[in-house]
Design an enzyme around this catalytic site. Structure first.
Site, PDB file in Angstrom:
ATOM      1  N   HIS A   1      75.485  -3.930  29.239  1.00 23.92           N
ATOM      2  CA  HIS A   1      76.428  -4.684  28.651  1.00 23.92           C
ATOM      3  C   HIS A   1      77.711  -3.866  28.896  1.00 23.92           C
ATOM      4  O   HIS A   1      77.851  -2.830  28.849  1.00 23.92           O
ATOM      5  CB  HIS A   1      76.220  -4.798  26.881  1.00 23.92           C
TER       6      HIS A   1
ATOM      7  N   HIS B   1      82.197  -4.473  30.637  1.00 24.48           N
ATOM      8  CA  HIS B   1      83.321  -5.187  30.346  1.00 24.48           C
ATOM      9  C   HIS B   1      84.134  -5.212  31.597  1.00 24.48           C
ATOM     10  O   HIS B   1      85.225  -4.638  31.983  1.00 24.48           O
ATOM     11  CB  HIS B   1      84.103  -4.461  29.342  1.00 24.48           C
TER      12      HIS B   1
ATOM     13  N   HIS C   1      85.515 -10.773  26.826  1.00 28.74           N
ATOM     14  CA  HIS C   1      84.810  -9.686  26.298  1.00 28.74           C
ATOM     15  C   HIS C   1      83.943  -8.868  27.413  1.00 28.74           C
ATOM     16  O   HIS C   1      84.470  -7.742  27.820  1.00 28.74           O
ATOM     17  CB  HIS C   1      83.793 -10.353  25.363  1.00 28.74           C
TER      18      HIS C   1
ATOM     19  N   GLU D   1      77.105  -3.267  19.057  1.00 28.24           N
ATOM     20  CA  GLU D   1      76.320  -4.169  19.546  1.00 28.24           C
ATOM     21  C   GLU D   1      74.973  -3.929  20.058  1.00 28.24           C
ATOM     22  O   GLU D   1      74.268  -4.746  20.752  1.00 28.24           O
ATOM     23  CB  GLU D   1      77.146  -4.623  20.894  1.00 28.24           C
TER      24      GLU D   1
END
Length: 249
Positions: free
Chosen positions: A102, A104, A170, A83
């Protein structure tokens, strides 16, 4: 590996903070930092991958925006995140952003899937978090990997000029002028999501703080909101990550 040692240590520590806070407990998640108009440091996956909670400075690699090594040896045995476009899209589009996280966070994902909007439900409990939520937290409605420019552009459109976007089913993308701030934003957002889930589970209603109370909340300043808060987060993980001796030679 001699270049940007301080920044590599910071990003490695930030990865450990995410894991310690339960925002990236396994092997998924990454942090990036723009260091020039052509290069960024990013958490990569190495030959002895153990997860974000065990990230070391050697896992932070200097790459170009196309994902290739910025210097000889930078990606020997390491691979950039699938990503990476999630990071480069934000860094290239927003001059106000230097760092992208990023992660989760299960509570954020669960709250969004339950239809619970992140709102400024707290006040003095977490003033930066209240202000973050009051500014709005958009949602990107596709639960897919952000692994190409097309999907990254969609995510960026949903995010707009705001600091955080929820990725449905996500995780989140958090962007800020510093690694510390991007991580602290994610922690605050996750705390509010967790409280919201608790309120609904107890049969209550998630209600935003009164506007006059929000307006009354003081700005305690960067020294307290960021630097002191960051020292606490680092202390919770056991202290500063030290580079391995071989990485300094």
């Amino acid at each position: 590996m001699k270049e940007f040692q301080e920044e590599r240590v910071l990003i490695a520590q930030a990865c450990r903070v995410l894991a310690a806070r339960g925002l990236a407990e396994g092997i998924l998640g990454h942090i990036s930092l723009r260091v020039s108009s052509e290069h960024l440091l990013v958490r990569c996956r190495g030959p002895r991958e153990r997860g974000l909670g065990y990230t070391g400075p050697e896992d932070i690699r200097l790459v170009r925006y196309d994902g290739t090594a910025a210097a000889q040896g930078e990606l020997d045995g390491w691979s950039v995140p699938n990503e990476l476009p999630l990071h480069t899209a934000v860094l290239q589009a927003r001059n106000d952003v230097k760092a992208v996280v990023h992660a989760h966070p299960p509570q954020i994902v669960a709250a969004d899937l339950a239809g619970i909007e992140i709102r400024p439900i707290v006040g003095a409990f977490d003033i930066p978090g209240a202000r973050l939520a009051a500014g709005g937290v958009p949602v990107y409605h596709r639960g897919v990997l952000v692994r190409n420019d097309s999907v990254a552009t969609e995510m960026l459109t949903a995010m707009g000029e705001l600091p955080v976007v929820i990725l449905r089913g996500h995780g989140i993308t958090s962007a800020a002028a510093s690694v510390e701030q991007a991580v602290l934003q994610a922690i605050s957002l996750n705390t509010i999501a967790g409280l919201s889930l608790d309120i609904v589970s107890a049969g209550g209603t998630v209600t935003a703080l009164a506007p006059e109370d929000l307006a009354e909340l003081p700005d305690l300043g960067a020294d307290f909101n960021t630097r002191t808060a960051w020292r606490h987060e680092v202390a919770r993980t056991g202290g500063i990550v030290a580079p391995r001796t071989e990485d300094l030679t």
